[in-house]
Design a protein around this motif. Structure first.
Motif, mmCIF file in Angstrom:
data_model
loop_
_atom_site.group_PDB
_atom_site.id
_atom_site.type_symbol
_atom_site.label_atom_id
_atom_site.label_comp_id
_atom_site.label_asym_id
_atom_site.label_seq_id
_atom_site.Cartn_x
_atom_site.Cartn_y
_atom_site.Cartn_z
ATOM 1 N N UNK A 123 -1.382 1.672 3.000
ATOM 2 C CA UNK A 123 -1.944 0.371 2.655
ATOM 3 C C UNK A 123 -1.206 -0.215 1.458
ATOM 4 N N UNK A 124 -1.685 -1.356 0.989
ATOM 5 C CA UNK A 124 -1.157 -1.974 -0.218
ATOM 6 C C UNK A 124 -1.893 -1.442 -1.442
ATOM 7 N N UNK A 125 -1.267 -1.606 -2.597
ATOM 8 C CA UNK A 125 -1.943 -1.253 -3.837
ATOM 9 C C UNK A 125 -3.151 -2.166 -4.026
ATOM 10 N N UNK A 126 -4.163 -1.644 -4.711
ATOM 11 C CA UNK A 126 -5.384 -2.416 -4.935
ATOM 12 C C UNK A 126 -6.068 -1.903 -6.186
ATOM 13 N N UNK A 127 -6.953 -2.731 -6.735
ATOM 14 C CA UNK A 127 -7.680 -2.291 -7.916
ATOM 15 C C UNK A 127 -8.732 -3.299 -8.327
ATOM 16 N N UNK A 128 -9.689 -2.838 -9.112
ATOM 17 C CA UNK A 128 -10.778 -3.687 -9.570
ATOM 18 C C UNK A 128 -10.400 -4.444 -10.837
ATOM 19 N N UNK A 129 -10.941 -5.638 -10.948
ATOM 20 C CA UNK A 129 -10.731 -6.469 -12.131
ATOM 21 C C UNK A 129 -11.568 -5.904 -13.277
ATOM 22 N N UNK A 141 13.331 -7.664 -2.466
ATOM 23 C CA UNK A 141 14.282 -8.088 -1.430
ATOM 24 C C UNK A 141 13.592 -8.000 -0.061
ATOM 25 N N UNK A 142 14.070 -7.133 0.847
ATOM 26 C CA UNK A 142 13.432 -7.076 2.169
ATOM 27 C C UNK A 142 12.529 -5.850 2.305
ATOM 28 N N UNK A 143 11.999 -5.364 1.175
ATOM 29 C CA UNK A 143 11.142 -4.185 1.186
ATOM 30 C C UNK A 143 9.754 -4.520 0.639
ATOM 31 N N UNK A 144 8.776 -3.749 1.097
ATOM 32 C CA UNK A 144 7.413 -3.860 0.592
ATOM 33 C C UNK A 144 6.935 -2.464 0.216
ATOM 34 N N UNK A 145 6.130 -2.383 -0.821
ATOM 35 C CA UNK A 145 5.640 -1.084 -1.289
ATOM 36 C C UNK A 145 4.335 -0.743 -0.576
ATOM 37 N N UNK A 146 4.329 0.377 0.131
ATOM 38 C CA UNK A 146 3.129 0.880 0.784
ATOM 39 C C UNK A 146 2.675 2.154 0.078
ATOM 40 N N UNK A 147 1.365 2.341 0.053
ATOM 41 C CA UNK A 147 0.798 3.493 -0.648
ATOM 42 C C UNK A 147 -0.206 4.197 0.253
ATOM 43 N N UNK A 148 -0.519 5.413 -0.131
ATOM 44 C CA UNK A 148 -1.518 6.194 0.604
ATOM 45 C C UNK A 148 -2.454 6.845 -0.410
ATOM 46 N N UNK A 149 -3.745 6.628 -0.213
ATOM 47 C CA UNK A 149 -4.729 7.179 -1.139
ATOM 48 C C UNK A 149 -5.145 8.577 -0.695
ATOM 49 N N UNK A 150 -5.534 9.434 -1.624
ATOM 50 C CA UNK A 150 -5.903 10.813 -1.274
ATOM 51 C C UNK A 150 -7.000 10.856 -0.216
ATOM 52 N N UNK A 151 -6.811 11.736 0.750
ATOM 53 C CA UNK A 151 -7.810 11.905 1.793
ATOM 54 C C UNK A 151 -7.753 10.873 2.893
#
Length: 273
Positions: A171-177, A156-166
């Motif tokens: 930021x946004x979620x991310x990951x390697x293929x 809806x009108x929300x976005x998921x933000x994350x915080x990495x340790x340290x």
């Protein structure tokens, strides 16, 4: 974004050329680059400004008609000193920042690819392409590029933000293929692994070279498939939460040249579909 250097033109075609006094020199020490920097203004040295041996200079790329060369183990001199890389990539003029990021990508590859992984023989530079060749067994090594995804998960009108340790930045979620995956499958897997949520309507947005860590990033927007509690993978994330568009404190001043910042900003102004 960092690669948007118009009206300048980037040309990474292989050339077998030698530096001239006007050629730009990229030199690195760990994650620092030789530069002059004052506030957000940066200056990349030219060969004529440095006292160095150019016999081992490696041609990297050109911006407009100006060639850039990599030289290893350059001492600080003539008001040029080693500066932290990340702020330099955000500096002005922007094409210098992009040159530092892309030059570091190649520097990191060259310094980690000195010997053949098959037979252990010392590698030599190819005379016809940007590659390293084993003269003993014929193995050819090309610059390594790690594909990864940046994920803007919305509901809806929300976005998921994350915080990495340290890290303090959200930021946004991310990951390697992973091997055998499509980019879209990577998006779904990474979201489920990191926050335990299922997604739908995965849509490609834009890509970005991110030479600081040898990545090429592909940005995707996707939607929450059904409401569920966040189940945080604490090995990967310190925090993840939903932020409404109204509460998202994000403006043009937060744009730092990264795909992540642009995607968050596009959601904030409701211009991402």
């Amino acid at each position: 974004m960092i690669q948007d250097i118009a009206p300048h033109t980037f040309n990474n075609a292989f050339q077998k050329i030698l530096p001239t006094p006007e050629s730009y020199i990229l030199a690195f020490r760990g994650k620092e680059a030789l530069s002059q920097a004052e506030n957000d203004q940066i200056r990349c040295p030219q060969a004529k400004e440095l006292d160095l041996d150019l016999s081992q200079a490696i041609y990297l790329f050109s911006i407009d008609q100006d060639p850039y060369f990599l030289v290893m183990d350059v001492p600080e001199q003539n008001h040029y000193s080693y500066q932290e890389l990340r702020p330099l990539t955000r500096g002005k003029p922007h094409h210098f920042g992009f040159a530092y990021a892309t030059g570091f990508h190649l520097y990191d590859w060259y310094r980690h690819r000195q010997f053949c992984g098959r037979c252990g023989h010392a590698l030599v530079a190819s005379q016809t392409e940007r590659a390293l060749v084993c003269p003993a067994c014929g193995v050819i090594e090309y610059p390594r590029i790690f594909p990864a995804v940046i994920i803007a998960l919305t509901h809806q009108d929300q976005i998921l933000l994350a915080q990495y340790p340290g890290r303090s930045k959200q930021v946004l979620l991310a990951g390697f293929v992973e091997i055998g995956e499509t980019l879209e499958e990577t998006v779904a897997r990474e979201v489920y692994e990191e926050v335990g949520l299922r997604v739908k309507n995965i849509r490609y947005y834009k890509s970005q070279p991110w030479g600081i860590v040898s990545d090429v990033l592909a940005g995707f927007y996707c939607e929450l498939d059904h409401e569920d509690d966040i189940r945080l993978d604490t090995r990967e994330l310190q925090m993840a939460h939903w932020v409404s568009r109204q509460d998202l404190q994000y403006g043009k001043e937060n744009l730092d040249g990264s795909l992540t910042s642009e995607m968050i900003y596009r959601f904030k102004i409701d211009d991402y579909r």
